[in-house]
Write a protein that holds these residues in place. Structure first.
Motif, short mmCIF file in Angstrom:
data_model
loop_
_atom_site.label_atom_id
_atom_site.label_comp_id
_atom_site.label_asym_id
_atom_site.label_seq_id
_atom_site.Cartn_x
_atom_site.Cartn_y
_atom_site.Cartn_z
N ASP A 59 0.85 -1.17 0.00
CA ASP A 59 0.00 0.00 0.00
C ASP A 59 0.90 1.23 0.00
OD1 ASP A 59 -2.34 -1.35 -0.04
OD2 ASP A 59 -2.74 -1.19 2.09
N ALA A 69 -0.02 -2.37 -5.97
CA ALA A 69 -0.54 -3.59 -5.36
C ALA A 69 0.16 -4.78 -6.01
CB ALA A 69 -2.04 -3.70 -5.52
N ALA A 71 0.05 -8.42 -7.75
CA ALA A 71 -0.85 -9.26 -8.55
C ALA A 71 -0.04 -10.44 -9.08
CB ALA A 71 -1.45 -8.47 -9.71
N SER A 114 -20.86 -0.21 -8.58
CA SER A 114 -19.76 -0.92 -9.23
C SER A 114 -19.57 -0.41 -10.66
CB SER A 114 -20.08 -2.42 -9.23
OG SER A 114 -19.09 -3.12 -9.92
N LYS A 140 -11.14 2.36 -5.13
CA LYS A 140 -11.18 1.11 -4.37
C LYS A 140 -11.83 0.04 -5.24
CE LYS A 140 -11.58 3.42 0.09
NZ LYS A 140 -10.20 3.38 0.39
N GLY A 141 -11.22 -1.14 -5.24
CA GLY A 141 -11.77 -2.23 -6.02
C GLY A 141 -10.71 -3.26 -6.36
N VAL A 142 -10.98 -4.00 -7.44
CA VAL A 142 -10.12 -5.10 -7.85
C VAL A 142 -9.78 -4.95 -9.32
CG1 VAL A 142 -10.00 -7.62 -8.10
CG2 VAL A 142 -11.19 -6.63 -6.16
N GLN A 144 -8.40 -7.29 -12.42
CA GLN A 144 -8.11 -8.65 -12.88
C GLN A 144 -7.21 -8.53 -14.10
OE1 GLN A 144 -11.58 -10.95 -13.70
NE2 GLN A 144 -10.42 -12.76 -14.27
N GLN A 154 -5.10 -11.25 -9.72
CA GLN A 154 -5.89 -10.13 -9.24
C GLN A 154 -5.07 -9.26 -8.30
OE1 GLN A 154 -9.46 -11.54 -7.38
NE2 GLN A 154 -10.46 -11.94 -9.31
N LYS A 156 -5.84 -6.14 -5.41
CA LYS A 156 -6.89 -5.47 -4.65
C LYS A 156 -6.41 -4.10 -4.21
CE LYS A 156 -9.91 -6.15 -0.70
NZ LYS A 156 -10.24 -7.00 0.44
N ASP A 158 -7.45 -0.97 -1.80
CA ASP A 158 -8.33 -0.52 -0.74
C ASP A 158 -8.20 0.95 -0.59
OD1 ASP A 158 -9.40 -3.01 -0.15
OD2 ASP A 158 -7.75 -3.52 1.16
#
Length: 158
Positions: A59, A69, A71, A114, A140-142, A144, A154, A156, A158
């Protein structure tokens, strides 16, 4: 001679003393904080802090002003500018990886809803896409990410 009131008591006590004690197995997760020594409490605090530091190690701000992030075997940096979303792909040593062959889908929460944003290669190490709404500075989210080899990972945020 008077009759003793507890005449069978000695025999019962002798039988109890001869009976083998039942050994209880130790309780593995029965932690009593009051009985712990100062050293054990200190070690527990250090372990919790080390775990929380490792959990949030990625982070951090990236080179392009976004959030980094993990992955899979890649590190990705997500940068949002108004309605434009950019994803920079690097290896574990923060060296840029060419974006050709990569594709990604970002699923972000914007204003409680979303938003799904398709990201396509748009530069040497950059995937880019456009959202239908304005994005926050720190979304904020994911994300892929599908690599050139077809493996999907993935990340993530925050």
């Amino acid at each position: 001679m008077a009759k003793r009131r507890w005449s069978g008591c000695e025999e019962a006590l002798a039988a109890v003393r001869r009976r083998p004690r039942q050994i209880q197995p130790p309780k593995l997760f029965d932690i009593n904080i009051r009985r712990m020594t100062v050293n054990a409490k200190f070690l527990m605090v250090v372990a919790v802090l080390a775990w929380s530091t490792c959990a949030s190690a990625h982070d951090e701000k990236g080179r392009n002003g976004g959030w980094v992030a993990h992955a899979g075997s890649y590190h990705v940096e997500l940068v949002s500018k108004s309605d434009k979303l950019e994803l920079f792909v690097t290896d574990e040593n923060q060296k840029s990886i060419p974006a050709t062959g990569f594709k990604a889908v970002a699923i972000l929460v914007v204003d409680g809803k979303s938003q799904r944003i398709l990201l396509q290669p748009a530069g040497s190490a950059l995937l880019s896409g456009t959202a239908s709404v304005a994005l926050p500075v720190q979304p904020k989210g994911v994300v892929q990410l599908t690599g050139p080899d077809g493996k999907t990972t993935q990340a993530k945020f925050d």
